[in-house]
Write an enzyme that holds these catalytic residues in place. Structure first.
Site, PDB file in Angstrom:
ATOM      1  N   LYS A   1       0.854  -1.175   0.000  1.00 57.68           N
ATOM      2  CA  LYS A   1       0.000   0.000   0.000  1.00 57.68           C
ATOM      3  C   LYS A   1       0.895   1.232   0.000  1.00 57.68           C
ATOM      4  CE  LYS A   1      -3.648   2.277   2.561  1.00 57.68           C
ATOM      5  NZ  LYS A   1      -4.547   2.201   3.707  1.00 57.68           N
TER       6      LYS A   1
ATOM      7  N   LYS B   1      -2.079  -1.548  -4.021  1.00 58.39           N
ATOM      8  CA  LYS B   1      -2.949  -0.382  -3.997  1.00 58.39           C
ATOM      9  C   LYS B   1      -2.134   0.888  -4.034  1.00 58.39           C
ATOM     10  CE  LYS B   1      -6.012   1.714  -0.693  1.00 58.39           C
ATOM     11  NZ  LYS B   1      -6.447   1.671   0.651  1.00 58.39           N
TER      12      LYS B   1
END
Ligand code: PBG
Length: 328
Positions: free
Chosen positions: A198, A251
Site C-alpha cells: 500500500k 494499492k
C-alpha cells in the site's frame, strides 16, 4: 514472417470483426472479477452521495443491504466494507465495537445475500480522532501497541461473520497478530487478504471524504510505502505470506501496474489490485466535463489491471461496469 505468403505479418486478421476479436482476446474482465466497496454509517434509511465520487454513497446498514443484494444480482465477486463510527477516540475503539456499523452490516448482508463474499477492511484511521492508522505516541504511530487493537478489530469482524479479513493499516507484524488471534478464537479457516503493498498515495484523496479519515496532522509516509519502490513491495508480500496472508493486495492499481506484474510473478497466492478513489474520481470528473467517457476509460483501466496479472480488482465502478458494460 514465413507463415505469410505476402511477406508481412497480418495482425489485422485477428482484429477484423467483433467475433474474431472475441476469440483472440487475452485478458478478460467480468463482474465476478470485481469487488465493490461500501461505506456504512450509523442510522436508518440514509444514503448520502460522496461529493468527489459520483455514484458512491455512505449508507446506513439497511441501504447497504440493498446495495449488497444488487451486487449479488449483478454477479460481482464480493463487497468490501468500511465504517463511519458515531464517535471517534484516540485509540479508535469504535473499530471493534460489536454493534458498530461494519459489524452490523456484515450480519445483515450475510443474512440477505449469503452467497456474496463479504470482505472487511481492518484499520483504525476511520475510528481515531487524529485520523492515523494506529495509536499515536510521542508524535508517531506506535506499531507494536497498535497490533492488539487491529487483532481485536479483526476478531469483531470474524464474530460478525465476515468471509475475509483485509488489514489495510501497514503496521509491521499485523498479519501475524491477526492470524494468531483468529486461530486462538477458533477461526483458523477464515482467510486474510493483506493490503501487503500500500503506497503513500495522493490518489486516496476522495476516499478521505468518503471515509472521513484524513489525518488531522502529518501524513502516512511513516508506514505506507514510498511510490518510488518496487523491490520493497516484494519484501512486504513475502513477509505477509510468511505471517499467514492467504491473498495479497496492491494499492493503488493503475499507477502501479508494474508492481502488480512483479508480485504476480513472485508469488502464487491470489493477487488483488485496488482501483482507488482518485482513479475513479479522475475519470468521473473528466466525464462530467465532457472530456472523457468514464465507462470507456474505467473499463480500459480495469482491463489493464487484469492484464498486469491481478486476479481480482476492488473498484467503485464495479456495479456500474456490470450494469452498463458487461450486461449489454
Ligand atoms: C485505510 C484505507 C485507505 C483506503 C482504503 N483503506 C486509505 C488511506 O490511507 O487513507 C483508500 C482507498 C481509496 O482511496 O479508494 N483504511
Amino acid at each position: 514472417m514465413d507463415s505469410s505468403t505476402d511477406g508481412f505479418f497480418r495482425g489485422r486478421r485477428l482484429r477484423r470483426s467483433a467475433a474474431v476479436r472475441a476469440l483472440a482476446r487475452e485478458a478478460d474482465l467480468s463482474p465476478a472479477h470485481l469487488v465493490l466497496p461500501l461505506f456504512i454509517t450509523p442510522g436508518k434509511g440514509l444514503r448520502r452521495e460522496v461529493g468527489s465520487m459520483p455514484g458512491v454513497y455512505q449508507t446506513s446498514v439497511d441501504e447497504a443491504v440493498r446495495d449488497a443484494e444488487r451486487a449479488a444480482r449483478l454477479g460481482l465477486g464480493g463487497v468490501i466494507l468500511f465504517g463511519l463510527p458515531e464517535s471517534k477516540d484516540a485509540e479508535g475503539s469504535g473499530a471493534w465495537a460489536a454493534d458498530g456499523p461494519v459489524q452490523q452490516a456484515v450480519r445483515a448482508i450475510k443474512d440477505a445475500a449469503p452467497e456474496l463474499g463479504v470482505v472487511t477492511d481492518v484499520c483504525l484511521c476511520e475510528y481515531t480522532s487524529h485520523g492515523q492508522c494506529g495509536v499515536v505516541r510521542e508524535g508517531t504511530v506506535d506499531n507494536d501497541r497498535t497490533l492488539p487493537l487491529l487483532a481485536r478489530t479483526a476478531q469483531s469482524h470474524a464474530e460478525a461473520g465476515a468471509d475475509v479479513i483485509a488489514p489495510s493499516d501497514m503496521m509491521d507484524g499485523r498479519v501475524g497478530a491477526i492470524r494468531g488471534t483468529l486461530d486462538e478464537g477458533g477461526w483458523s479457516d477464515l482467510p486474510v487478504l493483506s493490503y501487503a503493498v500500500k503506497y503513500a498515495s495522493a490518489f486516496y484523496g476522495p476516499f478521505r471524504d468518503a471515509a472521513d479519515n484524513a489525518p488531522t496532522s502529518g501524513d502516512r509516509r511513516g508506514y505506507q510505502m514510498d511510490p518510488a519502490n518496487v523491490r520493497e513491495a516484494i519484501r512486504e508480500v513475502v513477509a505477509d505470506i510468511e505471517e499467514g496472508a492467504d491473498m495479497v493486495m496492491v494499492k493503488p492499481a493503475v499507477p502501479y501496474l508494474d508492481v502488480i506484474r512483479e508480485v504476480r510473478a513472485e508469488v502464487d497466492v491470489p493477487v488483488f489490485g485496488y482501483q482507488v478513489s482518485g482513479e475513479y474520481a479522475m475519470a468521473m470528473a473528466a466525464d462530467a466535463r465532457g472530456w472523457l467517457d468514464a465507462d470507456a476509460v474505467l473499463t480500459e483501466m480495469l482491463l489493464s489491471v487484469r492484464r498486469a496479472g491481478a486476479d481480482r480488482v476492488v473498484s467503485y465502478y464495479a456495479a456500474r461496469y456490470a450494469e452498463r458494460v458487461a450486461a449489454p
